[in-house]
Design an enzyme around this catalytic site. Structure first.
Site, PDB file in Angstrom:
ATOM      1  N   ASP A 135     -64.955  -4.607 -56.284  1.00  0.00           N
ATOM      2  CA  ASP A 135     -64.013  -5.390 -57.091  1.00  0.00           C
ATOM      3  C   ASP A 135     -62.859  -5.853 -56.220  1.00  0.00           C
ATOM      4  O   ASP A 135     -62.204  -5.042 -55.561  1.00  0.00           O
ATOM      5  CB  ASP A 135     -63.474  -4.533 -58.241  1.00  0.00           C
ATOM      6  CG  ASP A 135     -62.446  -5.287 -59.068  1.00  0.00           C
ATOM      7  OD1 ASP A 135     -62.860  -6.099 -59.916  1.00  0.00           O
ATOM      8  OD2 ASP A 135     -61.231  -5.082 -58.854  1.00  0.00           O
ATOM      9  N   TYR A 148     -54.950  -9.961 -54.136  1.00  0.00           N
ATOM     10  CA  TYR A 148     -54.804  -8.726 -53.352  1.00  0.00           C
ATOM     11  C   TYR A 148     -54.546  -9.010 -51.872  1.00  0.00           C
ATOM     12  O   TYR A 148     -54.099  -8.128 -51.136  1.00  0.00           O
ATOM     13  CB  TYR A 148     -56.052  -7.848 -53.469  1.00  0.00           C
ATOM     14  CG  TYR A 148     -56.408  -7.423 -54.878  1.00  0.00           C
ATOM     15  CD1 TYR A 148     -55.511  -7.564 -55.941  1.00  0.00           C
ATOM     16  CD2 TYR A 148     -57.659  -6.875 -55.164  1.00  0.00           C
ATOM     17  CE1 TYR A 148     -55.845  -7.185 -57.226  1.00  0.00           C
ATOM     18  CE2 TYR A 148     -58.000  -6.485 -56.461  1.00  0.00           C
ATOM     19  CZ  TYR A 148     -57.095  -6.652 -57.486  1.00  0.00           C
ATOM     20  OH  TYR A 148     -57.440  -6.274 -58.753  1.00  0.00           O
ATOM     21  N   LYS A 183     -61.252 -12.688 -58.812  1.00  0.00           N
ATOM     22  CA  LYS A 183     -60.424 -13.129 -59.944  1.00  0.00           C
ATOM     23  C   LYS A 183     -59.594 -14.340 -59.550  1.00  0.00           C
ATOM     24  O   LYS A 183     -59.100 -14.408 -58.414  1.00  0.00           O
ATOM     25  CB  LYS A 183     -59.474 -11.995 -60.387  1.00  0.00           C
ATOM     26  CG  LYS A 183     -60.172 -10.669 -60.632  1.00  0.00           C
ATOM     27  CD  LYS A 183     -59.203  -9.551 -60.971  1.00  0.00           C
ATOM     28  CE  LYS A 183     -59.897  -8.206 -60.964  1.00  0.00           C
ATOM     29  NZ  LYS A 183     -60.111  -7.665 -59.599  1.00  0.00           N
ATOM     30  N   HIS A 210     -57.365 -13.430 -63.897  1.00  0.00           N
ATOM     31  CA  HIS A 210     -56.652 -12.201 -63.525  1.00  0.00           C
ATOM     32  C   HIS A 210     -55.598 -11.803 -64.565  1.00  0.00           C
ATOM     33  O   HIS A 210     -55.512 -10.651 -64.979  1.00  0.00           O
ATOM     34  CB  HIS A 210     -56.007 -12.379 -62.151  1.00  0.00           C
ATOM     35  CG  HIS A 210     -55.765 -11.104 -61.422  1.00  0.00           C
ATOM     36  ND1 HIS A 210     -55.823 -11.002 -60.046  1.00  0.00           N
ATOM     37  CD2 HIS A 210     -55.471  -9.863 -61.861  1.00  0.00           C
ATOM     38  CE1 HIS A 210     -55.564  -9.753 -59.690  1.00  0.00           C
ATOM     39  NE2 HIS A 210     -55.336  -9.045 -60.772  1.00  0.00           N
TER      40      HIS A 210
END
Length: 309
Positions: free
Chosen positions: A45, A50, A78, A109
């Site tokens: 994931d 990020y 996402k 997200h």
């Protein structure tokens, strides 16, 4: 448990356990991903936000070079809030970083729009330091863009993340493709039962993040968790990860430490008594209005979560 899967409303199988990469220490994510895949994980994931999808891609490439097939790994990304009016571009940016032609699941997200022309690609801010948010945006418009992505072949499935019952109820009447997944913070101190129940009713699979209560694992010392861990002779983290399996949810275990990545694979079957102890704990926190949400970015938006309303 590495082999356990659930069936999505698309017909795809999704693993019950995945490796989370949020807040993965820079420079360690590539090794973590490669190690996890070697150890038996089959779900990774990630997200553009990020800032480490290039490392995730390097870890995937290492595993593929060692003989693992692309179709045997379930990869999640996402679309970030600065791209919710440009979903295809957001997806392509992630694919380029990951070094992939497609992802297995692409999620919204958060249901909001941050200024796509703001002063930062991920976290644009106003002069006063607040997040630069376009408040006139309707999250249903984002979903209409997401639906078009399926036909491109660049994602096998689409879903949402951080959606409350209220937001899902706003979305579903307008969806021609129902979300396959809703990824939410989920653990005994935040069961979010109203969302889980609605998703179950609608055939939307739950993916649980922050199962230990986010950084530092604050739930590892919760009395009922410790009690069940002692009963089974396992770490408290095993109990918190295993909690999701009888709920029919996929759980994301985040670590960059090889020994922890291995340990997180060893889930156990909680018996009816264990489940009752954890549910009673959740019910008590609910009655006392003491649910704990550990992940709630300062967007200044009311997302419809009962514990935050």
């Amino acid at each position: 448990m590495a082999d356990k899967t659930f069936k999505l409303n698309t017909g795809q199988d999704i693993p019950a356990l995945g490796l989370g990469t949020w807040q993965g220490e820079p420079g360690k994510v590539k090794t973590a991903v490669a190690h996890a895949l070697k150890a038996g994980y089959r779900l990774i994931d990630g997200a553009y936000c990020y800032g480490n999808e290039d490392e995730v891609g390097q870890g995937l490439a290492e595993a593929f070079a060692a003989g693992l097939k692309r179709e045997d790994v379930f990869v999640v990304s996402k679309v970030w809030a600065t791209y919710t009016t440009r979903c295809e571009l957001g997806l392509q940016k992630s694919l380029d970083k990951l070094g992939l032609d497609y992802v297995d699941l692409f999620l919204v997200h958060w249901p909001l729009l941050m200024n796509p022309e703001g002063n930062d690609d991920r976290f644009p801010k106003l002069p006063n330091g607040e997040r630069d948010i376009i408040r006139s945006h309707n999250h249903v418009d984002t979903w209409k863009q997401m639906e078009k992505l399926v036909a491109t072949g660049k994602t096998k499935a689409i879903g949402v993340s951080n959606y409350s019952k209220r937001y899902l109820e706003q979305l579903l009447p307008h969806a021609t493709i129902k979300p396959a997944v809703n990824q939410i913070e989920n653990h005994p101190a935040l069961p979010q039962q109203e969302i889980v129940d609605l998703c179950k009713q609608e055939g939307i699979h739950i993916m649980a993040y922050s199962p230990l209560g986010s950084t530092g694992g604050p739930l590892l010392t919760a009395e009922p968790v410790v009690q069940i861990a002692e009963k089974h002779g396992v770490p408290a983290s095993t109990v918190l990860l295993s909690y999701h399996i009888p709920r029919g949810s996929t759980v994301l275990a985040k670590s960059v430490t090889p020994s922890r990545i291995d340990a997180n694979l060893k889930l156990i079957d909680l018996d009816a008594d264990d489940v009752k102890v954890l549910n009673d704990y959740s019910d008590r926190l609910g009655k006392e209005k003491k649910f704990q949400r550990f992940v709630y970015p300062p967007f200044g938006v009311e997302f419809g979560f009962p514990d935050k309303s």
